[in-house]
Scaffold this motif. Structure first.
Motif, PDB file in Angstrom:
ATOM      1  N   ASN A   1      -5.565  10.298  -1.397  1.00  0.00           N
ATOM      2  CA  ASN A   1      -6.546  10.530  -2.466  1.00  0.00           C
ATOM      3  C   ASN A   1      -6.423   9.528  -3.605  1.00  0.00           C
ATOM      4  O   ASN A   1      -6.788   9.826  -4.755  1.00  0.00           O
ATOM      5  N   ILE A   2      -5.902   8.341  -3.313  1.00  0.00           N
ATOM      6  CA  ILE A   2      -5.923   7.248  -4.286  1.00  0.00           C
ATOM      7  C   ILE A   2      -7.207   6.464  -4.031  1.00  0.00           C
ATOM      8  O   ILE A   2      -7.396   5.871  -2.960  1.00  0.00           O
ATOM      9  N   LEU A   3      -8.111   6.522  -5.004  1.00  0.00           N
ATOM     10  CA  LEU A   3      -9.405   5.856  -4.842  1.00  0.00           C
ATOM     11  C   LEU A   3      -9.228   4.344  -4.910  1.00  0.00           C
ATOM     12  O   LEU A   3      -8.277   3.848  -5.523  1.00  0.00           O
ATOM     13  N   LEU A   4     -10.176   3.619  -4.311  1.00  0.00           N
ATOM     14  CA  LEU A   4     -10.124   2.157  -4.297  1.00  0.00           C
ATOM     15  C   LEU A   4     -11.313   1.606  -5.071  1.00  0.00           C
ATOM     16  O   LEU A   4     -12.451   2.044  -4.854  1.00  0.00           O
ATOM     17  N   ILE A   5     -11.043   0.673  -5.955  1.00  0.00           N
ATOM     18  CA  ILE A   5     -12.121   0.034  -6.721  1.00  0.00           C
ATOM     19  C   ILE A   5     -12.110  -1.450  -6.356  1.00  0.00           C
ATOM     20  O   ILE A   5     -11.085  -2.119  -6.508  1.00  0.00           O
ATOM     21  N   GLU A   6     -13.239  -1.920  -5.859  1.00  0.00           N
ATOM     22  CA  GLU A   6     -13.307  -3.285  -5.334  1.00  0.00           C
ATOM     23  C   GLU A   6     -14.342  -4.107  -6.104  1.00  0.00           C
ATOM     24  O   GLU A   6     -15.239  -3.557  -6.723  1.00  0.00           O
TER      25      GLU A   6
ATOM     26  N   ALA B   1       0.849  -1.200   0.000  1.00  0.00           N
ATOM     27  CA  ALA B   1       0.000   0.000   0.000  1.00  0.00           C
ATOM     28  C   ALA B   1       0.884   1.249   0.000  1.00  0.00           C
ATOM     29  O   ALA B   1       0.610   2.222  -0.717  1.00  0.00           O
ATOM     30  N   GLU B   2       1.945   1.205   0.780  1.00  0.00           N
ATOM     31  CA  GLU B   2       2.853   2.367   0.829  1.00  0.00           C
ATOM     32  C   GLU B   2       3.569   2.572  -0.501  1.00  0.00           C
ATOM     33  O   GLU B   2       3.758   3.706  -0.948  1.00  0.00           O
ATOM     34  N   LEU B   3       3.938   1.479  -1.147  1.00  0.00           N
ATOM     35  CA  LEU B   3       4.567   1.583  -2.474  1.00  0.00           C
ATOM     36  C   LEU B   3       3.596   2.223  -3.467  1.00  0.00           C
ATOM     37  O   LEU B   3       3.978   3.119  -4.240  1.00  0.00           O
ATOM     38  N   ILE B   4       2.336   1.778  -3.439  1.00  0.00           N
ATOM     39  CA  ILE B   4       1.338   2.323  -4.372  1.00  0.00           C
ATOM     40  C   ILE B   4       1.186   3.832  -4.147  1.00  0.00           C
ATOM     41  O   ILE B   4       1.002   4.597  -5.088  1.00  0.00           O
ATOM     42  N   CYS B   5       1.301   4.258  -2.892  1.00  0.00           N
ATOM     43  CA  CYS B   5       1.215   5.694  -2.594  1.00  0.00           C
ATOM     44  C   CYS B   5       2.349   6.498  -3.232  1.00  0.00           C
ATOM     45  O   CYS B   5       2.225   7.703  -3.413  1.00  0.00           O
ATOM     46  N   SER B   6       3.438   5.827  -3.553  1.00  0.00           N
ATOM     47  CA  SER B   6       4.567   6.539  -4.157  1.00  0.00           C
ATOM     48  C   SER B   6       4.341   6.747  -5.658  1.00  0.00           C
ATOM     49  O   SER B   6       5.096   7.476  -6.299  1.00  0.00           O
TER      50      SER B   6
END
Ligand code: ZN
Length: 213
Positions: A168-173, A133-138
């Protein structure tokens, strides 16, 4: 629009299973051509039913709801990486799947979709490791999507939700058909309903292939 568009959304009905604790949907006709002269349907559902987006406001009080974002937030270039062998998706899994490319949407194919109609769909599904999750934030991206119910375990602290939505990274599930996007570059679309203070919304997610990546 020319060219094939791939549907990435599950169908919705009164039988659609919901995340543990969510209210069940009710989708039924309230008028029919035979009796009323027109067909119309009563739609009653939670904002996180089926294929849907989470807004930052889902987890954070002083945060944006879906209706606060411009429409550009819900469409753009996507890539889909293969996480099918991972029950917990690591930062390594994500690094391995990404080449030198720019993208707005990162989709994670886990193959968990095959359990969609079973009770076990909402238990023991693949989730993200915190480092992932932290990597995706980068990454400078708009959203991350997955073909599983959540990015966090059912009874956890929803830490990945808070990390990603906090940026502000939206999540699509609950996406589906992601196998059709592996090794492809595509335009991705997931427009939510426009209601006030939308913490989430069912979406009709879809993709249009651009090229073999
Ligand atoms: Zn949700």
């Amino acid at each position: 629009m020319r060219g094939k568009v791939i549907d990435l959304s599950h169908p919705l009905s009164s039988d659609t299973l919901v995340f543990p604790g969510d209210p069940p949907p009710n989708i039924e006709k309230y008028a029919s051509l035979a009796e009323d002269g027109y067909n119309a349907t009563w739609l009653q559902m939670g904002s996180h039913l089926g294929t849907h987006i989470d807004a930052p406001y889902h987890m954070l009080q002083q945060a944006k709801s879906l209706d606060d974002f411009p429409l550009e937030k819900f469409m753009g270039e996507g890539i889909c990486i293969n996480c099918a062998d991972s029950i917990s998706i690591s930062a390594e899994d994500i690094k391995e799947g990404i080449r030198n490319e720019t993208f707005d949407f990162l989709l994670l194919y886990t193959a968990w979709e095959k359990h969609w109609k079973g009770r076990n769909y909402f238990s023991d599904f693949p989730v993200l490791e915190t480092e992932a999750a932290e990597l995706i934030c980068s990454f400078d991206i708009q959203a991350v999507g997955i073909d599983a119910p959540s990015f966090d375990p059912v009874d956890g602290q929803l830490l990945n939700h808070k990390i990603l939505l906090g940026k502000n990274i939206l999540l699509i599930e609950n996406l589906c058909n992601l196998h059709l996007l592996l090794n492809k570059k595509f335009q991705f679309f997931c427009l939510p309903l426009k209601f006030s203070k939308a913490d989430g919304s069912p979406v009709r997610a879809c993709a249009k292939l651009i090229s073999e990546a």
